[in-house]
Design a protein around this motif. Structure first.
Motif, PDB file in Angstrom:
ATOM      1  N   ARG A 260     -12.310  -5.286  -8.309  1.00 15.30           N
ATOM      2  CA  ARG A 260     -12.554  -6.658  -8.162  1.00 15.30           C
ATOM      3  C   ARG A 260     -13.916  -7.683  -8.260  1.00 15.30           C
ATOM      4  O   ARG A 260     -13.909  -8.604  -9.191  1.00 15.30           O
TER       5      ARG A 260
ATOM      6  N   ASP B  93      -7.705   2.067  -4.940  1.00 12.59           N
ATOM      7  CA  ASP B  93      -8.302   1.449  -5.691  1.00 12.59           C
ATOM      8  C   ASP B  93      -8.101   0.757  -6.838  1.00 12.59           C
ATOM      9  O   ASP B  93      -6.915   0.805  -7.624  1.00 12.59           O
ATOM     10  N   HIS B  94      -9.191  -0.164  -7.473  1.00  6.56           N
ATOM     11  CA  HIS B  94      -8.709  -0.917  -8.324  1.00  6.56           C
ATOM     12  C   HIS B  94      -9.264  -0.351  -9.276  1.00  6.56           C
ATOM     13  O   HIS B  94     -10.691   0.066  -9.731  1.00  6.56           O
TER      14      HIS B  94
ATOM     15  N   ARG C 129      -8.003  -7.304 -10.958  1.00  8.03           N
ATOM     16  CA  ARG C 129      -7.348  -7.992  -9.734  1.00  8.03           C
ATOM     17  C   ARG C 129      -6.060  -6.639  -8.680  1.00  8.03           C
ATOM     18  O   ARG C 129      -5.899  -5.953  -9.640  1.00  8.03           O
ATOM     19  N   THR C 130      -5.317  -7.275  -8.242  1.00  8.82           N
ATOM     20  CA  THR C 130      -4.819  -6.680  -7.283  1.00  8.82           C
ATOM     21  C   THR C 130      -3.609  -6.543  -7.326  1.00  8.82           C
ATOM     22  O   THR C 130      -2.545  -6.977  -7.057  1.00  8.82           O
ATOM     23  N   THR C 131      -2.777  -5.437  -8.175  1.00  7.38           N
ATOM     24  CA  THR C 131      -1.355  -5.416  -9.094  1.00  7.38           C
ATOM     25  C   THR C 131      -1.310  -4.236  -9.026  1.00  7.38           C
ATOM     26  O   THR C 131      -1.664  -3.436  -9.407  1.00  7.38           O
TER      27      THR C 131
ATOM     28  N   ARG D 242       0.592  -1.605  -0.136  1.00  6.51           N
ATOM     29  CA  ARG D 242       0.585  -0.028  -0.256  1.00  6.51           C
ATOM     30  C   ARG D 242       0.761   1.415  -0.187  1.00  6.51           C
ATOM     31  O   ARG D 242       1.025   2.440  -0.834  1.00  6.51           O
TER      32      ARG D 242
ATOM     33  N   ASN E 261     -12.906   7.673  -4.031  1.00  3.63           N
ATOM     34  CA  ASN E 261     -12.899   5.328  -4.302  1.00  3.63           C
ATOM     35  C   ASN E 261     -14.582   5.409  -3.992  1.00  3.63           C
ATOM     36  O   ASN E 261     -14.985   4.774  -4.733  1.00  3.63           O
TER      37      ASN E 261
ATOM     38  N   ASN F  83      -3.443  -2.144 -11.912  1.00  6.06           N
ATOM     39  CA  ASN F  83      -4.791  -2.118 -11.352  1.00  6.06           C
ATOM     40  C   ASN F  83      -5.325  -1.677 -10.253  1.00  6.06           C
ATOM     41  O   ASN F  83      -6.268  -1.411  -9.664  1.00  6.06           O
ATOM     42  N   VAL F  84      -4.101  -1.104  -9.744  1.00  5.01           N
ATOM     43  CA  VAL F  84      -4.603  -0.511  -8.365  1.00  5.01           C
ATOM     44  C   VAL F  84      -3.566   1.306  -8.512  1.00  5.01           C
ATOM     45  O   VAL F  84      -3.052   1.549  -8.957  1.00  5.01           O
TER      46      VAL F  84
END
Length: 186
Positions: A112, A107-108, A117-119, A81, A131, A122-123
């Motif tokens: 999701r 934020d994605h 994905r949480t990469t 983070r 948000n 993409n974040v």
């Protein structure tokens, strides 16, 4: 020395005399720097006026040390983070507001719930208002745009971004090493 000993951190430089990290600044406690010097793992570049003593030993506390072995920093940075915030300069990537980390979220871009994905790619850093406004919508459906493309940063990029956020405490002996590649005054 008592409790004041915690007030004497040492700036840690790599073997090439660049700080290991700018943000957070690479600092070791006086105990760790003395131990590393005693074990021959570092060179002492600059010292404080304060000394530590034992019955058979006396030493001025190091204020700047350099590692004898070079540590390679070209590995990919950890996806955390904090590193997302640092990559994005602590700016909401939707509205551009600069906020302290405790007031930021991530934020994605592709939610999701829609397969995102949480990469790194993409974040993004977002303020709470943006948000919430975006929710689980795609960018094209909510009228929001990103300030810049999203991608994984290099360690170098994170280091450069970190230089914009100086620490709360800077000892005068550190200045030459923290800003050695900045333009000299004429």
């Amino acid at each position: 020395m008592g409790s004041t000993a915690n007030a004497f951190p040492a700036l840690v430089l790599n073997a090439d005399f660049r700080p290991l990290s700018y943000f957070p600044l690479s600092l070791w406690s006086w105990q760790d720097s003395v131990k590393a010097a005693f074990l021959g793992r570092v060179n002492i570049i600059s010292e404080y006026e304060h000394t530590v003593r034992s019955p058979t030993f006396e030493m001025r506390l190091p204020s700047v040390i350099s590692l004898k072995e070079y540590v390679h920093l070209d590995r990919r940075p950890a996806f955390t983070r904090f590193n997302v915030f640092l990559r994005d300069g602590f700016l909401c990537q939707y509205c551009g507001d600069h906020l302290p980390s405790e007031e930021l979220t991530f934020d994605h871009v592709i939610p999701r719930s829609r397969g995102g994905r949480t990469t790194w790619d993409n974040v993004v850093t977002a303020c709470q208002d943006c948000n919430l406004a975006k929710g689980n919508q795609m960018l094209g459906n909510c009228g929001m745009t990103l300030m810049r493309p999203v991608e994984a940063p290099t360690t170098y990029e994170l280091q450069q971004n970190g230089r914009a956020f100086p620490p709360n405490y800077l000892h005068e002996s550190w200045n030459d090493f923290l800003y050695w590649d900045s333009e000299l005054e004429s």
